[in-house]
Write an enzyme that holds these catalytic residues in place. Structure first.
Site, mmCIF file in Angstrom:
data_model
loop_
_atom_site.group_PDB
_atom_site.id
_atom_site.type_symbol
_atom_site.label_atom_id
_atom_site.label_comp_id
_atom_site.label_asym_id
_atom_site.label_seq_id
_atom_site.Cartn_x
_atom_site.Cartn_y
_atom_site.Cartn_z
ATOM 1 N N ASP A 171 -7.873 -4.277 -0.388
ATOM 2 C CA ASP A 171 -8.445 -4.475 -1.718
ATOM 3 C C ASP A 171 -8.402 -5.945 -2.137
ATOM 4 O O ASP A 171 -9.290 -6.425 -2.839
ATOM 5 C CB ASP A 171 -7.697 -3.624 -2.752
ATOM 6 C CG ASP A 171 -7.834 -2.140 -2.474
ATOM 7 O OD1 ASP A 171 -8.972 -1.688 -2.297
ATOM 8 O OD2 ASP A 171 -6.805 -1.452 -2.417
ATOM 9 N N HIS B 52 0.848 -1.184 0.000
ATOM 10 C CA HIS B 52 0.000 0.000 0.000
ATOM 11 C C HIS B 52 0.883 1.232 0.000
ATOM 12 O O HIS B 52 1.949 1.239 0.613
ATOM 13 C CB HIS B 52 -0.909 -0.003 1.241
ATOM 14 C CG HIS B 52 -2.033 0.984 1.176
ATOM 15 N ND1 HIS B 52 -1.872 2.313 1.508
ATOM 16 C CD2 HIS B 52 -3.339 0.832 0.816
ATOM 17 C CE1 HIS B 52 -3.038 2.934 1.364
ATOM 18 N NE2 HIS B 52 -3.928 2.069 0.958
#
Length: 435
Positions: A369, A311
């Site tokens: 995600d 991320h």
């Protein structure tokens, strides 16, 4: 701002006798910042920061992230505690008002939101103007923006009561708008909201139910949906939130600002990330191809990317991923999904990557995600709806940030600077004299 001893930073412009001393500001937590607002007037220079990764554009009390250690807090509450003990509408109240509600406040707030779940009946006709194969995000951009044409009574951004009603309307209506966007694309009747259900249950009902059959609430699936909404409710000054704030700084109405946020979220580098996970899994094709795929990822000369891992903000494990990982396995178990090649592939990729020293050493752990894409796929959502669901969850964060902006006495219209690298001044040449 905290801190009892004022600290300063002195900026000296080399080759001149010009210098500027500016205050060093400290928040409740996180890195200190120095205030450069007077730098251009004093020194004749300004800063260059593409993507604003080293620039604080506002002061906020809503969300705190420490990406180095994997911390996410809403109004000071760790995301782990909220995910374990709270529900989405309670989190909405917290983000909007700064404190968790008591029982009376919670009941009044829930009633206030659910009172606004229906759409104006003329908006139902508005959908007929879209093609049947329109992307749900395209529909959401249009319909949310159009709300300002239906609700003139709450457009005064300087009136606290108008802002409160607009917040209720947006949080309540965006799930209906998203669910109807899906129903429109598949040619099924629109299902009107049911206010006797929870927020997550109501969305699943509008998305899945048909008039000819009773829809049964599955508590495992509704809890997973509520959890996804909590985890995506806000995430500091990301691209779409910054877009909402920038639009809001112009004095635009809240419906227009949220429509702008939806448009920004649509980008594959932002809200479309969980769609990219499913595309990656589809490209891998089979569990037998995972070793070759990971080998390509490790090859610096290859442009293959491992989507859903790592991320930009979190340099450690995404705290939301830890929470949603268990929900992912609960959903797959509840649905008894066996033999789905894509989901089997995802679980095998997770297992291999979590035990591969290459990814572990680089802290490339699965992010939110990765798991949310798997959950939504398992629950029957088409990939085109993934980002729309993200928008449903993030609406409360956008509204909270917009409201904070409007109430901030220091807020100014957003106006980034630039370094001009085009042609120097030159004279116009008549067309018959140009080479």
């Amino acid at each position: 701002m905290s801190g009892t001893t004022p600290k300063t930073v002195t900026i000296t412009l080399d080759g001149t006798n010009r210098k500027l001393t500016v205050p060093l500001m400290a928040g409740t937590a996180g890195a200190d910042v120095f205030d450069i607002r007077k730098m251009y007037n004093a020194l004749g220079v300004f800063t260059y920061d593409p993507g604003y990764g080293a620039t604080a554009s506002c002061e906020s009390k809503i969300t705190y992230i420490d990406g180095d250690v994997g911390v996410l807090q809403y109004r000071g509450y760790p995301i782990e505690q909220l995910a374990d003990s709270s529900n989405f509408l309670e989190v909405c109240y917290l983000l909007l008002n700064g404190e968790l509600p008591n029982a009376k406040q919670s009941a009044e707030f829930n009633k206030g939101v659910m009172h606004h779940t229906m759409l104006h009946e003329q908006i139902r006709q508005f959908y007929n103007g879209f093609r049947r194969d329109a992307h749900p995000m395209a529909v959401m951009c249009g319909v949310v923006g159009a709300l300002s044409a239906f609700y003139h009574d709450s457009l005064d951004i300087n009136d606290p009561e108008s802002r409160r009603i607009s917040a209720f309307r947006l949080i309540a209506k965006v799930p209906t708008i998203a669910a109807w966007a899906y129903k429109y694309t598949i040619g099924q009747p629109f299902m009107y909201p049911r206010n006797d259900l929870t927020y997550a249950e109501n969305f699943l009902y509008m998305f899945n139910a048909v008039p000819t059959e009773d829809y049964k609430i599955n508590p495992v699936l509704s809890r997973a949906m509520d959890l996804i909404m909590i985890l995506h409710a806000d995430h500091e000054q990301n691209a779409s939130t910054s877009t909402v704030r920038l639009a809001g700084s112009t004095g635009a109405n809240p419906f227009a600002c949220i429509a702008a946020g939806i448009a920004s979220l649509w980008g594959p580098a932002h809200g479309g990330a969980n769609e990219a996970v499913l595309k990656m899994l589809s490209d891998i094709g089979h569990v037998d191809n995972i070793p070759e795929f990971l080998s390509d990822v490790k090859d610096k000369g290859n442009h293959t990317k491992l989507m859903g891992f790592g991320h930009r903000v979190y340099k450690n494990y995404d705290p939301r991923a830890k929470i949603i990982q268990q929900a992912c396995h609960d959903v797959l178990k509840e649905l008894g999904i066996k033999g789905d090649p894509l989901l089997d592939l995802a679980m095998e990729l997770e297992k291999i990557a979590l035990n591969d020293p290459y990814f572990v050493e680089r802290k490339l752990y699965p992010n939110v995600d990765f798991y949310s894409g798997i959950i939504l796929k398992a629950m029957g959502f088409p990939v085109s709806m993934f980002t729309a669901l993200f928008a449903v969850s993030r609406t409360v964060g956008w509204i909270s940030q917009w409201q904070e902006l409007i109430e901030d006495p220091e807020q100014r219209i957003g106006r980034p600077r630039q370094i001009y690298t085009g042609a120097a001044e030159r004279a116009y040449v008549a067309v018959d004299k140009r080479g």
